[in-house]
Design a protein around this motif. Sequence first.
Motif, PDB file in Angstrom:
ATOM      1  N   ILE A 105       0.841  -1.201   0.000  1.00  0.00           N
ATOM      2  CA  ILE A 105       0.000   0.000   0.000  1.00  0.00           C
ATOM      3  C   ILE A 105       0.876   1.250   0.000  1.00  0.00           C
ATOM      4  CG2 ILE A 105      -1.692   1.308   1.347  1.00  0.00           C
ATOM      5  CD1 ILE A 105      -2.848  -1.352   2.288  1.00  0.00           C
ATOM      6  N   LEU A 106       1.959   1.234   0.779  1.00  0.00           N
ATOM      7  CA  LEU A 106       2.893   2.365   0.772  1.00  0.00           C
ATOM      8  C   LEU A 106       3.501   2.561  -0.610  1.00  0.00           C
ATOM      9  CD1 LEU A 106       4.798   1.925   4.165  1.00  0.00           C
ATOM     10  CD2 LEU A 106       3.285   3.808   3.527  1.00  0.00           C
ATOM     11  N   PHE A 107       3.774   1.467  -1.301  1.00  0.00           N
ATOM     12  CA  PHE A 107       4.318   1.570  -2.651  1.00  0.00           C
ATOM     13  C   PHE A 107       3.299   2.216  -3.596  1.00  0.00           C
ATOM     14  CE2 PHE A 107       5.390  -0.393  -6.841  1.00  0.00           C
ATOM     15  CZ  PHE A 107       6.607   0.260  -7.009  1.00  0.00           C
ATOM     16  N   GLN A 108       2.021   1.912  -3.416  1.00  0.00           N
ATOM     17  CA  GLN A 108       0.982   2.544  -4.229  1.00  0.00           C
ATOM     18  C   GLN A 108       0.901   4.041  -3.945  1.00  0.00           C
ATOM     19  OE1 GLN A 108      -0.772   0.940  -6.711  1.00  0.00           O
ATOM     20  NE2 GLN A 108       0.685  -0.685  -6.181  1.00  0.00           N
ATOM     21  N   VAL A 109       1.065   4.419  -2.681  1.00  0.00           N
ATOM     22  CA  VAL A 109       1.101   5.845  -2.336  1.00  0.00           C
ATOM     23  C   VAL A 109       2.268   6.523  -3.034  1.00  0.00           C
ATOM     24  CG1 VAL A 109       1.393   7.496  -0.444  1.00  0.00           C
ATOM     25  CG2 VAL A 109      -0.049   5.479  -0.127  1.00  0.00           C
ATOM     26  N   TRP A 110       3.413   5.855  -3.028  1.00  0.00           N
ATOM     27  CA  TRP A 110       4.598   6.423  -3.679  1.00  0.00           C
ATOM     28  C   TRP A 110       4.366   6.557  -5.186  1.00  0.00           C
ATOM     29  CZ3 TRP A 110       9.041   8.530  -1.883  1.00  0.00           C
ATOM     30  CH2 TRP A 110      10.041   8.786  -2.825  1.00  0.00           C
ATOM     31  N   LEU A 111       3.761   5.565  -5.807  1.00  0.00           N
ATOM     32  CA  LEU A 111       3.494   5.636  -7.243  1.00  0.00           C
ATOM     33  C   LEU A 111       2.559   6.793  -7.579  1.00  0.00           C
ATOM     34  CD1 LEU A 111       3.040   1.865  -8.211  1.00  0.00           C
ATOM     35  CD2 LEU A 111       5.012   3.346  -8.664  1.00  0.00           C
ATOM     36  N   PHE A 112       1.666   7.126  -6.652  1.00  0.00           N
ATOM     37  CA  PHE A 112       0.734   8.226  -6.903  1.00  0.00           C
ATOM     38  C   PHE A 112       1.433   9.583  -6.849  1.00  0.00           C
ATOM     39  CE2 PHE A 112      -2.377  11.364  -5.274  1.00  0.00           C
ATOM     40  CZ  PHE A 112      -3.247  11.373  -6.363  1.00  0.00           C
ATOM     41  N   ILE A 113       2.366   9.748  -5.902  1.00  0.00           N
ATOM     42  CA  ILE A 113       3.020  11.055  -5.762  1.00  0.00           C
ATOM     43  C   ILE A 113       4.287  11.168  -6.587  1.00  0.00           C
ATOM     44  CG2 ILE A 113       2.103  11.307  -3.426  1.00  0.00           C
ATOM     45  CD1 ILE A 113       4.882  10.673  -2.348  1.00  0.00           C
ATOM     46  N   ALA A 114       4.824  10.035  -7.085  1.00  0.00           N
ATOM     47  CA  ALA A 114       6.103  10.055  -7.804  1.00  0.00           C
ATOM     48  C   ALA A 114       6.105  10.956  -9.035  1.00  0.00           C
ATOM     49  CB  ALA A 114       6.503   8.629  -8.194  1.00  0.00           C
ATOM     50  N   PRO A 115       5.018  11.028  -9.840  1.00  0.00           N
ATOM     51  CA  PRO A 115       5.057  11.898 -11.024  1.00  0.00           C
ATOM     52  C   PRO A 115       5.295  13.369 -10.700  1.00  0.00           C
ATOM     53  CG  PRO A 115       3.255  10.335 -11.221  1.00  0.00           C
ATOM     54  CD  PRO A 115       3.790  10.204  -9.826  1.00  0.00           C
ATOM     55  N   GLY A 116       4.998  13.796  -9.481  1.00  0.00           N
ATOM     56  CA  GLY A 116       5.206  15.188  -9.105  1.00  0.00           C
ATOM     57  C   GLY A 116       6.529  15.445  -8.414  1.00  0.00           C
ATOM     58  N   LEU A 117       7.397  14.436  -8.361  1.00  0.00           N
ATOM     59  CA  LEU A 117       8.686  14.584  -7.691  1.00  0.00           C
ATOM     60  C   LEU A 117       9.803  14.805  -8.702  1.00  0.00           C
ATOM     61  CD1 LEU A 117       8.448  11.709  -5.045  1.00  0.00           C
ATOM     62  CD2 LEU A 117       7.880  14.122  -4.739  1.00  0.00           C
ATOM     63  N   TYR A 118      10.867  15.475  -8.243  1.00  0.00           N
ATOM     64  CA  TYR A 118      12.065  15.610  -9.060  1.00  0.00           C
ATOM     65  C   TYR A 118      12.773  14.272  -9.132  1.00  0.00           C
ATOM     66  CZ  TYR A 118      11.208  20.365  -7.371  1.00  0.00           C
ATOM     67  OH  TYR A 118      10.618  21.539  -7.028  1.00  0.00           O
ATOM     68  N   GLN A 119      13.658  14.145 -10.080  1.00  0.00           N
ATOM     69  CA  GLN A 119      14.392  12.900 -10.239  1.00  0.00           C
ATOM     70  C   GLN A 119      15.228  12.595  -9.009  1.00  0.00           C
ATOM     71  OE1 GLN A 119      13.951  10.821 -12.797  1.00  0.00           O
ATOM     72  NE2 GLN A 119      15.269   9.337 -11.757  1.00  0.00           N
ATOM     73  N   ARG A 120      15.822  13.639  -8.420  1.00  0.00           N
ATOM     74  CA  ARG A 120      16.680  13.416  -7.252  1.00  0.00           C
ATOM     75  C   ARG A 120      15.861  12.998  -6.033  1.00  0.00           C
ATOM     76  NH1 ARG A 120      16.748  19.134  -7.622  1.00  0.00           N
ATOM     77  NH2 ARG A 120      15.728  20.159  -5.861  1.00  0.00           N
TER      78      ARG A 120
END
Length: 269
Positions: A105-120
């Motif tokens: 579930i935490l990984f799904q949360v990360w996948l949701f917010i990842a597009p708005g994060l910088y590469q670093r």
Amino acid sequence: MPDFPNVPDAIDRAKAAVSERAELPGMSLFEHLDELRKRIIHSAIYLVAGYVVAVFFAPQLYSLMQEPLNKIHIQLNFTHPADLVNLRYIQIPLVGGAILASPFILFQVWLFIAPGLYQRERRFLIPFMTAAVGLFLLGAFLGYHFVFPGLLKFLITDLGSQLGIHPIISIEEYTSFFLSLILGMGATFEMPVVIIFLAMFGVVSPRFLWKNFRYAILIIFIIAAIITPTPDIPTLCAFAMPMLLLYLIGIGGAWWVHPDRRKKKEAVA
């Protein structure tokens, strides 16, 4: 009064973050909603799968829950015919399934917010997942092996013998007490992850956290008083003291990931 972060500096950091994020590939509102729906469905599937697995292992999980009472020779009782059904097929499997599914579930949360994060920032995925899951399990482990048995001994054996009262503990009350303390200990150990996550985005700074440490002590004891399953002082301290230590660890982590430190390091390089 609390020493809040410098407002002009915070505004400048926010403007810089907005400017930099404007360069990221955008998503429309409907795309965000569709992505959110997808992540919720995936999380629900993982939760159901965890529940199914936990149903098969419910007797073993119950034995783990009963073990602290066995050490002080106390037998549980049930007062309602449905208590055992509730315990066997609802409470234990739901909590056990949620714990099993939590990394996914935490990984799904990360996948949701990842597009708005910088590469670093995306490179923090593995440390974030490892710290979040590891700290929760560490808190639950310490609560189960040290805090919970100590509280049972104090509340039942020591006080009971002093007052000459024989305990009759119901399954419903014991299960609620057990899950509240174990899950509460696991949740409190997530504090460094939350602090580091906020510091990584510049919401808080190590200087701000340290200067307001005295206010943090007050807030931590208030939170501990809210989440503790019983109002006694030993239980309150059992929650509050680890939270204070974790707050200090969070300050160290905030210093490591804060944008100001990274900028100074890049300027020197």
